[in-house]
Write a protein that holds these residues in place. Structure first.
Motif, PDB file in Angstrom:
ATOM      1  N   ALA A 162       0.834  -1.213   0.000  1.00  0.00           N
ATOM      2  CA  ALA A 162       0.000   0.000   0.000  1.00  0.00           C
ATOM      3  C   ALA A 162       0.863   1.255   0.000  1.00  0.00           C
ATOM      4  N   ALA A 163       1.977   1.213   0.729  1.00  0.00           N
ATOM      5  CA  ALA A 163       2.885   2.362   0.787  1.00  0.00           C
ATOM      6  C   ALA A 163       3.494   2.632  -0.583  1.00  0.00           C
ATOM      7  N   ALA A 164       3.826   1.546  -1.307  1.00  0.00           N
ATOM      8  CA  ALA A 164       4.400   1.722  -2.642  1.00  0.00           C
ATOM      9  C   ALA A 164       3.372   2.300  -3.596  1.00  0.00           C
ATOM     10  N   GLN A 165       2.155   1.816  -3.482  1.00  0.00           N
ATOM     11  CA  GLN A 165       1.107   2.315  -4.370  1.00  0.00           C
ATOM     12  C   GLN A 165       0.822   3.795  -4.133  1.00  0.00           C
ATOM     13  N   SER A 166       1.041   4.264  -2.917  1.00  0.00           N
ATOM     14  CA  SER A 166       0.811   5.681  -2.622  1.00  0.00           C
ATOM     15  C   SER A 166       1.786   6.571  -3.372  1.00  0.00           C
ATOM     16  N   GLN A 167       2.888   5.982  -3.888  1.00  0.00           N
ATOM     17  CA  GLN A 167       3.881   6.748  -4.637  1.00  0.00           C
ATOM     18  C   GLN A 167       3.584   6.764  -6.126  1.00  0.00           C
ATOM     19  N   ASP A 168       2.536   6.056  -6.550  1.00  0.00           N
ATOM     20  CA  ASP A 168       2.149   6.069  -7.960  1.00  0.00           C
ATOM     21  C   ASP A 168       1.956   7.499  -8.441  1.00  0.00           C
ATOM     22  N   MET A 169       2.429   7.799  -9.655  1.00  0.00           N
ATOM     23  CA  MET A 169       2.259   9.122 -10.245  1.00  0.00           C
ATOM     24  C   MET A 169       1.121   9.103 -11.255  1.00  0.00           C
ATOM     25  N   GLY A 170       0.417  10.224 -11.365  1.00  0.00           N
ATOM     26  CA  GLY A 170      -0.663  10.313 -12.335  1.00  0.00           C
ATOM     27  C   GLY A 170      -1.397  11.636 -12.240  1.00  0.00           C
ATOM     28  N   ALA A 171      -2.544  11.682 -12.893  1.00  0.00           N
ATOM     29  CA  ALA A 171      -3.346  12.905 -12.953  1.00  0.00           C
ATOM     30  C   ALA A 171      -4.402  12.909 -11.859  1.00  0.00           C
ATOM     31  N   CYS A 172      -4.369  13.924 -11.029  1.00  0.00           N
ATOM     32  CA  CYS A 172      -5.378  14.104  -9.979  1.00  0.00           C
ATOM     33  C   CYS A 172      -6.382  15.152 -10.477  1.00  0.00           C
ATOM     34  N   VAL A 173      -7.557  14.687 -10.869  1.00  0.00           N
ATOM     35  CA  VAL A 173      -8.565  15.562 -11.479  1.00  0.00           C
ATOM     36  C   VAL A 173      -9.555  16.027 -10.415  1.00  0.00           C
ATOM     37  N   TYR A 174      -9.857  17.334 -10.412  1.00  0.00           N
ATOM     38  CA  TYR A 174     -10.770  17.887  -9.416  1.00  0.00           C
ATOM     39  C   TYR A 174     -11.428  19.153  -9.978  1.00  0.00           C
ATOM     40  N   GLU A 175     -12.442  19.633  -9.281  1.00  0.00           N
ATOM     41  CA  GLU A 175     -13.160  20.838  -9.689  1.00  0.00           C
ATOM     42  C   GLU A 175     -12.586  22.060  -8.962  1.00  0.00           C
ATOM     43  N   LYS A 176     -12.375  23.140  -9.723  1.00  0.00           N
ATOM     44  CA  LYS A 176     -11.906  24.388  -9.139  1.00  0.00           C
ATOM     45  C   LYS A 176     -12.546  25.532  -9.904  1.00  0.00           C
ATOM     46  N   GLU A 177     -13.289  26.368  -9.170  1.00  0.00           N
ATOM     47  CA  GLU A 177     -13.965  27.530  -9.760  1.00  0.00           C
ATOM     48  C   GLU A 177     -14.801  27.117 -10.971  1.00  0.00           C
ATOM     49  N   PHE A 178     -15.550  26.039 -10.777  1.00  0.00           N
ATOM     50  CA  PHE A 178     -16.484  25.509 -11.764  1.00  0.00           C
ATOM     51  C   PHE A 178     -15.799  24.990 -13.030  1.00  0.00           C
ATOM     52  N   GLN A 179     -14.491  24.708 -12.916  1.00  0.00           N
ATOM     53  CA  GLN A 179     -13.768  24.118 -14.047  1.00  0.00           C
ATOM     54  C   GLN A 179     -13.121  22.809 -13.618  1.00  0.00           C
ATOM     55  N   LYS A 180     -13.062  21.893 -14.579  1.00  0.00           N
ATOM     56  CA  LYS A 180     -12.414  20.611 -14.334  1.00  0.00           C
ATOM     57  C   LYS A 180     -10.930  20.797 -14.616  1.00  0.00           C
ATOM     58  N   THR A 181     -10.158  20.762 -13.560  1.00  0.00           N
ATOM     59  CA  THR A 181      -8.721  20.999 -13.704  1.00  0.00           C
ATOM     60  C   THR A 181      -7.945  19.802 -13.172  1.00  0.00           C
ATOM     61  N   CYS A 182      -6.629  19.928 -13.099  1.00  0.00           N
ATOM     62  CA  CYS A 182      -5.810  18.740 -12.798  1.00  0.00           C
ATOM     63  C   CYS A 182      -4.476  19.118 -12.164  1.00  0.00           C
ATOM     64  N   LYS A 183      -3.962  18.198 -11.374  1.00  0.00           N
ATOM     65  CA  LYS A 183      -2.636  18.319 -10.762  1.00  0.00           C
ATOM     66  C   LYS A 183      -1.903  17.000 -10.957  1.00  0.00           C
ATOM     67  N   PHE A 184      -0.696  17.072 -11.536  1.00  0.00           N
ATOM     68  CA  PHE A 184       0.122  15.864 -11.722  1.00  0.00           C
ATOM     69  C   PHE A 184       0.859  15.593 -10.420  1.00  0.00           C
ATOM     70  N   THR A 185       0.515  14.496  -9.752  1.00  0.00           N
ATOM     71  CA  THR A 185       1.040  14.262  -8.415  1.00  0.00           C
ATOM     72  C   THR A 185       0.985  12.773  -8.076  1.00  0.00           C
ATOM     73  N   PHE A 198      -7.897  10.134  -8.739  1.00  0.00           N
ATOM     74  CA  PHE A 198      -6.553   9.813  -9.206  1.00  0.00           C
ATOM     75  C   PHE A 198      -6.608   8.892 -10.421  1.00  0.00           C
ATOM     76  N   ASN A 199      -5.816   9.235 -11.446  1.00  0.00           N
ATOM     77  CA  ASN A 199      -5.721   8.441 -12.669  1.00  0.00           C
ATOM     78  C   ASN A 199      -4.260   8.068 -12.897  1.00  0.00           C
ATOM     79  N   LYS A 200      -3.918   6.865 -12.481  1.00  0.00           N
ATOM     80  CA  LYS A 200      -2.523   6.424 -12.533  1.00  0.00           C
ATOM     81  C   LYS A 200      -1.989   6.442 -13.964  1.00  0.00           C
ATOM     82  N   ASP A 201      -0.755   6.972 -14.093  1.00  0.00           N
ATOM     83  CA  ASP A 201       0.005   7.004 -15.352  1.00  0.00           C
ATOM     84  C   ASP A 201      -0.583   7.935 -16.409  1.00  0.00           C
ATOM     85  N   TYR A 202      -1.590   8.720 -16.063  1.00  0.00           N
ATOM     86  CA  TYR A 202      -2.167   9.667 -17.017  1.00  0.00           C
ATOM     87  C   TYR A 202      -1.489  11.034 -16.884  1.00  0.00           C
TER      88      TYR A 202
END
Length: 523
Positions: A162-185, A198-202
């Motif tokens: 589980a700890a290793a999976q928490s280090q997976d990188m990908g696109a974190c998609v969320y809503e901000k100011e009524f727009q669908k935006t993203c953070k690579f994390t 979270f969308n792994k490898d995206y």
């Protein structure tokens, strides 16, 4: 990386299964052979079988015959189950003693949990994890070329994964100011984002995610390589002039799958490789790989310096009392293609020293250091050996001169090797000589009778040489090549006999310091 980890685990499994098979051939009759005779080139260990099949030759590990016992193998000391520790691989396994010895392991009559070297922790390698002992984690980290990340607070294999999976990188998609935006994390960081999915490898600009992030807007440096960044400021894949290859259909990929490691500053590929001599550099609003070497002007000679090399730079002549007024010592270092200059303290209180290392296959490598100029106790030394003890001071021994008032040795004088940029010690260079003159007959002209040799330019130049070695004293030149005699005065107690310093004496000073090769600044 994933394939290499899984392959290693598989090989370990074979190793352990091999132990189990060797120890698992048991019958209800016969004897326990420490080792059976070789069949197809190898024999088994700890097998209960017919005595005629036992190997009774000498065990090369103990220099004793292989043992045979009429009891079951589980009851013997040499085939008793215990913990075998492989210190090279950092692996602990439940193994009969004979098999452990044959494999050059260290056998303990204990359970793995009872041994400190077998205590388990979570070894994180990128987004992979293994629940292994510390030594095993060090071995794996070295194999993959990564910094060890070993966590003893994780107590189970499930938690470790589980700890290793928490280090997976990908696109974190969320809503901000009524727009669908993203953070690579990472998956872990995304879990703290309100409404984050979270969308792994995206990549955040992947069209499937329908975010407001546009792909490949700018190039920036990250971990010494050149990466594309999207309009939301998220890192994408390594830069390549073929955008589609670099974009990889909006999925994460490794730099080597985009373009080969860049060893010659190829502008079309951002896969800079520090070990091959390139790294990312920013020029204006652009980023690219560049050579880490530097082009340096050293004493008027253009040369190439390797990344990490350092060298000394002087504004004029240096050492042996030749340092000129106003000159300083500098250290320069090549750092990722740029030259950094450091002054070795003002007024030549710091000096630069340089050594050269001969490399096996690639020329020479220079290393420079600024150090304190140890000149202050030179004038107190009365013996040549003490004066020139370079481990204690930076001094040199000069012949003594008639008339010096402040030196206690008649064999010579000890003065700074690197002339300090101060006037504190100038008065120590004062010289006074008693000359005797008589009026001759019948012309009644003054004629020198005693110490006459000091009344010439050679004595004046020798006295000035000692004086100028003590600091910014005496007559001489500054580093810009300008001559001045304001630091010296030649007096007689007879006003009618005031001497004049001849041009020949001035020329001696010029010859001493090599005024013709002085350069104002060399960098």
């Amino acid at each position: 990386m994933i394939k290499k980890t899984l392959l290693f685990v598989f090989l370990v499994s074979i190793f352990l299964i091999g132990f189990a098979n060797s120890a698992g051939i048991v019958s209800n009759a016969g004897v326990c052979c420490e080792k059976t005779q070789s069949i197809n080139g190898s024999g088994g260990y700890c097998i209960t079988t017919s005595e005629s099949l036992c190997d009774k030759s000498t065990n090369p590990k103990t220099n004793q015959p292989f043992r045979v016992s009429s009891t079951s193998c589980e009851s013997t000391s040499y085939c008793k189950l215990g913990t075998c520790y492989d210190s090279n691989e950092g692996i602990c396994s439940k193994t009969p003693q004979a098999i452990c010895t044959n494999k050059n392991g260290t056998w303990f009559d204990k359970e793995p949990a009872e041994l400190a070297q077998c205590q388990l922790g979570c070894c994180i390698i990128s987004n992979q994890a293994s629940f292994v002992p510390l030594v095993r984690c060090k071995k794996l980290s070295t194999s993959f070329g990564v910094v060890i990340d070993y966590r003893t607070d994780i107590k189970s294999d499930t938690e470790c994964i589980a700890a290793a999976q928490s280090q997976d990188m990908g696109a974190c998609v969320y809503e901000k100011e009524f727009q669908k935006t993203c953070k690579f994390t990472t998956r872990k960081d995304c879990s703290s984002v309100s409404g984050g999915v979270f969308n792994k490898d995206y990549l955040c600009s992947n069209p499937e995610l329908a975010t407001n992030c546009a792909r490949q807007v700018s190039k920036q440096c990250y971990e010494q390589k050149v990466y594309w960044f999207d309009s939301c400021g998220n890192r994408e894949n390594v830069y390549f002039s073929d955008k589609e290859i670099s974009y990889n259909a909006g999925k994460i990929t490794t730099p080597d799958k985009i373009c080969s490691a860049n060893s010659d500053a190829n502008k079309n590929c951002g896969n800079c490789d520090y070990l091959l001599g390139t790294s990312c550099a920013i020029s204006g609003i652009d980023a690219s790989c560049r050579k880490n070497d530097c082009t340096a002007n050293i004493n008027g000679i253009i040369t190439t310096k390797k990344n990490g090399e350092s060298w000394c730079v002087y504004e004029a002549n240096v050492g042996k009392g030749l340092d000129l007024v106003g000159s300083e010592h500098y250290k320069q270092t090549c750092i990722n293609g740029e030259i950094s200059t450091t002054s070795c303290a003002s007024n030549r209180q710091g000096i630069c020293s340089e050594t050269t290392i001969n490399l096996t296959n690639n020329g020479k490598y220079s290393v420079a250091n600024c150090k304190a100029n140890a000149w202050k106790d030179c004038v107190f030394q009365t013996k040549k050996d003490d004066c020139e003890d370079s481990e204690k001071r930076d001094c040199m021994w000069k012949p003594s001169l008639l008339g010096l008032q402040n030196f206690n040795s008649t064999d010579g004088v000890c003065v700074p090797y690197y002339t300090p940029g101060t006037t504190d010690s100038c008065a120590l260079g004062n010289a006074k000589v008693q000359m005797t003159y008589e009026k001759g007959f019948p012309e009644y002209r003054w004629e020198c009778k005693d110490n006459c040799w000091v009344d010439n330019e050679e004595y004046w130049a020798a006295a000035n040489d000692i004086c100028s070695s003590l600091g910014d004293c005496g007559a001489g030149f500054n580093y810009a090549g300008e001559y001045s005699n304001k630091g010296t005065e030649w007096k007689r107690n007879d006003a009618d006999l005031v001497p004049q310093v001849s041009q020949n004496a001035v020329n001696q000073i010029k010859n001493k310091i090599g005024i013709d090769i002085i350069q104002k600044r060399l960098f």
